[in-house]
Design an enzyme around this catalytic site. Structure first.
Site, mmCIF file in Angstrom:
data_model
loop_
_atom_site.group_PDB
_atom_site.id
_atom_site.type_symbol
_atom_site.label_atom_id
_atom_site.label_comp_id
_atom_site.label_asym_id
_atom_site.label_seq_id
_atom_site.Cartn_x
_atom_site.Cartn_y
_atom_site.Cartn_z
ATOM 1 C CD GLU A 32 42.498 45.912 40.109
ATOM 2 O OE1 GLU A 32 41.672 46.369 39.303
ATOM 3 O OE2 GLU A 32 43.716 46.206 40.067
ATOM 4 C CB CYS A 33 46.359 40.871 42.411
ATOM 5 S SG CYS A 33 47.666 39.625 42.215
ATOM 6 C CB ALA A 34 47.844 42.215 46.945
ATOM 7 C CB SER A 79 39.126 38.972 40.077
ATOM 8 O OG SER A 79 39.611 40.107 39.380
#
Length: 809
Positions: A332-334, A421
């Site tokens: 997620e993200c990072a 994502s």
């Protein structure tokens, strides 16, 4: 029905000092002796990090968008279990929520859902009488919202504060003067995480003192007690998830400074589904934890630490190999950025054919997204809520199978084994995502680090399957008829005549119910403690079971690799255990800062079984915190000459030392042990003890082994063991076998995968080590014996070393 005193700390807008004052209230109340539970309205990860530091327990999020309105109160009650008071920090301005949704997910919304009175924090640095108008408007804007009191922040002077207070009809709970030294510095996504601020603990002390001096804490508590009882049931991860038998796959979860963003409930759900969650640090660890069956890469700041992440090429290669091999992975993200080929031109893992870069534009959204196809986490057509918060861009924005569709825009990357994502999701609101990830972990083949495998052996060797319940596997299971026993750590010499005499004499008392009182007085004399600080137990195992049932532990931590019985006892008592793994590169010594600040129970072996690592007494003392119990297993300390790092004689609050007589005195059939701790802790443990659990024979052994003659004999045995161990370690090193420097009556050696079984076929039993969390099948534990007794083992290993040299030619 649950009575939970509670307040919400809100403000007219962001930047008023909510986080500073909410965290200060949590810290001040905690230091005043209250058990405080910290919560945050909205999806933010950073503020709960400060809350955890202040309260000594996990910070929790309350977000109707992420988890649904119906779960907000249950999650509040779950997070506040065992607390005296809950402090909920709001988000943005009091009435600001999801854009276009009429205040949905705002602080006011959560206050209404939880029936919680509000304390309004107002920055008065740029106004005086006008502040009264602002407060009046906030209090009357929605008549269903209850503002119960006000804290004035950043007052320029007492006269300035009085001018403002005269315009406000609500109770003024405190006035705080301007002091930039107690505010948290910003970063491009908000505040700097507590884990990244070296001075965070000291700053928190200053903040707690300032709030205690300037805010009427008793009035705050009075307001909190006006909150009505809640009728909902607390959220329970065990009700949300389905386990998968006794097998516990290892989920490697990214942590450290670069990956600080994840919800506590994520770990709780995975553990409830039968997974063992172990944190690794992508900045410093050179490989994934041995036996990793799934990988979770949450949020954080990889763009800030890009250089350090890129420099750790060993871990990047290991991650890429694991993901290529199909190890289930969520990012997620990072985590998404880390899996790209590069971030700002710094090489990353390269598991995704994409690049990432910083941008000046902030992406901040609260979307409802659609799954466009079946993947590791999702099924086609499913709808999920989440949030995005980043200043980076990935090119391309999506793979062949996107992770999500947001407003008809494909984003992210998905496969049957990967989901990556920008979207952050709260799995308490979507437990089916956690269940699918856990199911994939249970079905996966554990990943073995390629680099370690190459150094361990020249070719694959057969190895038996792990025991069905690894935490309950002990050295006695390795022994058997016709086997040379180097698996059990019992002293190999004869028992002293005086001990045998005491054991025999105890048989005369079998006609009476046993009493351990005399034994506890003898042990107290042995360690210079008061008898009220001693509890005799049926071996150390009973002590661990009593500790597990002592309190409703919120975050029990077991430091591994170590003796697994404390971990098993905690799980048997229904607790979810957090594992802290010691680093092999430092000889498995513990860094106290690796232990989460919110841990209320920490269990550490010293010297540790199976590594033999002797931790400094200063390390143990560094673990002590208010409202935390530190349990030190000193079962093998009597085998250390002089016992230099023992804390048994130290009557420190929050410290419990557990000892056993089994190994050093060669009496495993007599379950004899004891605990040393504060009188109130010992009394609480005693109340949970089964009557007459310590037999007359065990009590007699305790008395005998605490005598002056026993102290002399114990020191002699420690010297003998040290000599035998030095001979064993030298012999192993001369054969090119890697080992961990030991201070215990055993040595942990990396002999190669499959060698444990080959030694058994050769008639030699050593203790397999892959049942200890953090160790793989190439490790074994070897009991220290005389050189004559270990000669067959060394001969067998010499043949193994010769075969390896031949294979490498």
């Amino acid at each position: 029905m649950v009575s939970l005193p509670r307040i919400v700390v809100a403000a007219p807008s962001t930047g008023q000092g909510k986080t500073t004052i909410a965290t200060g209230l949590m810290a001040a109340l905690t230091r005043a002796g209250h058990v405080v539970s910290g919560h945050k309205v909205g999806p933010d990860y950073i503020d709960p990090g400060y809350h955890a530091l202040a309260c000594g327990r996990p910070g929790r999020n309350l977000d109707p968008h992420l988890v649904g309105e119906e779960r907000v109160v249950p999650l509040l009650l779950h997070g506040a279990r065992g607390a005296d008071v809950a402090v909920v920090e709001g988000v943005m301005g009091l009435y600001d929520g999801k854009v276009g949704a009429d205040g949905f997910a705002s602080t006011a919304h959560v206050s209404a859902l939880t029936r919680t009175p509000i304390v309004l924090v107002v920055d008065i640095s740029r106004a005086s009488r006008s502040v009264g108008a602002v407060v009046h408007g906030m209090a009357t804007f929605d008549p269903t919202v209850e503002i119960a009191g006000v804290i004035l922040n950043k007052a320029g002077s007492p006269r300035h504060a009085a001018e403002v207070a005269g315009t406000i009809d609500l109770p003024i709970l405190g006035t705080i003067a301007r002091d930039d030294s107690v505010s948290a510095p910003s970063r491009h996504l908000g505040l700097v995480p507590a884990a990244e601020r070296e001075e965070a603990a000291h700053a928190l002390d200053r903040l707690a003192e300032r709030v205690a001096e300037t805010v009427d804490l008793e009035r705050v508590l009075e307001l909190a007690r006006t909150a009505p009882a809640l009728h909902e049931d607390p959220w329970d991860p065990l009700r949300e998830m389905t386990g998968a038998g006794s097998h516990r796959p290892l989920v490697a979860m990214a942590g450290g400074r670069a990956f600080t963003f994840r919800y506590t409930e994520t770990e709780e759900l995975l553990r409830a589904a039968g997974c063992e969650v172990v944190t690794f640090d992508p900045l410093h660890d050179d490989a994934l934890p041995s036996g990793t069956s799934a990988i979770y890469l949450g949020g954080g700041f990889p763009e800030v630490y890009a250089t350090g992440l890129s420099a750790n090429a060993s871990l990047r290669r290991d991650l890429a190999a694991a993901i290529t091999a199909g190890v289930p992975t969520v990012a997620e993200c990072a985590g998404l950025l880390y899996l790209c080929s590069s971030v700002d031109d710094e090489p990353m893992v390269g598991a995704l054919d994409a690049t990432a870069a910083m941008t000046p534009r902030l992406t901040l959204s609260y979307p409802t997204v659609l799954s466009t196809g079946d993947s590791l986490l999702t099924r086609a057509g499913e709808v999920v809520t989440g949030h995005e918060f980043h200043r980076t861009h990935v090119d391309p924005v999506a793979g062949p199978l996107p992770a999500w569709s947001i407003d008809d825009r494909a984003v992210g990357f998905a496969t049957p084994t990967l989901h990556a994502s920008y979207l952050h999701t709260h799995w308490a609101g979507h437990p089916h995502l956690a269940q699918r990830f856990a199911d994939a972990a249970h079905a996966a083949t554990p990943h073995q680090t390629a680099g370690r495998a190459a150094s361990d052996h020249s070719r694959p060797l057969p190895h038996p399957a792990r025991p069905a319940d690894p935490l309950r596997h002990h050295g006695d299971a390795e022994t058997g008829p016709g086997l040379l026993d180097l698996a059990v750590n019992v002293y190999a010499g004869p028992r002293p005549a005086w001990l045998d005499a005491a054991l025999g004499a105890s048989l005369e008392d079998l006609g009476h119910y046993p009493s351990a009182e005399h034994a506890e007085h003898a042990i107290a004399h042995r360690h210079g403690r008061h008898p009220d600080e001693v509890l005799a137990t049926a071996g150390a195992a009973e002590a661990f079971s009593l500790v597990a049932r002592l309190r409703p532990w919120r975050r029990p931590v077991v430091v591994h690799p170590q003796f697994t019985e404390p971990h098993a006892a905690l799980e048997q008592a229904g607790h979810t255990v957090t594992t802290v793994l010691c680093d092999e590169r430092t000889g498995f010594t513990l860094d106290p800062t690796d232990v989460p600040e919110d841990a209320d129970l920490v269990v550490l072996g010293n010297p540790t079984n199976p590594t033999g690592t002797l931790h400094a007494a200063a390390t143990v003392r560094a673990l002590l915190r208010p409202h935390r119990l530190v349990v030190v297993d000193e079962a093998f300390m009597d085998a250390v000459p002089g016992e230099p790092e023992s804390v048994a004689p130290e009557p420190l609050p929050g410290l419990l030392v557990v000892r056993s007589l089994t190994k050093h005195w060669s009496i495993p059939g007599v379950r004899a042990g004891y605990a040393l701790g504060a009188a109130e802790t010992v009394a609480a443990l005693r109340r949970g003890q089964v009557p007459w659990s310590v037999s007359a024979t065990a009590a007699a052994a305790m008395v005998a082994c605490s005598s002056d003659v026993a102290v002399i004999e114990s020191a002699r045995r420690a010297d003998v063991i040290s000599g035998w161990r030095r001979s064993l370690e030298e012999a192993l090193r001369s054969r090119g076998i890697e080992l961990v420097a030991s201070s215990a009556p055993f040595v942990l050696a990396r002999v190669g995968e499959g060698v444990h079984q080959r030694l058994r076929h050769a008639g030699i039993a050593v203790r397999r080590a892959d049942t200890f969390p953090g160790l793989g099948p190439s490790w074994v534990r070897i009991a220290v014996r005389s050189p004559e007794q270990t000669e067959p083992l060394l001969n067998a290993l010499e043949v193994r070393s010769r075969d390896l040299r031949e294979a490498l030619r």
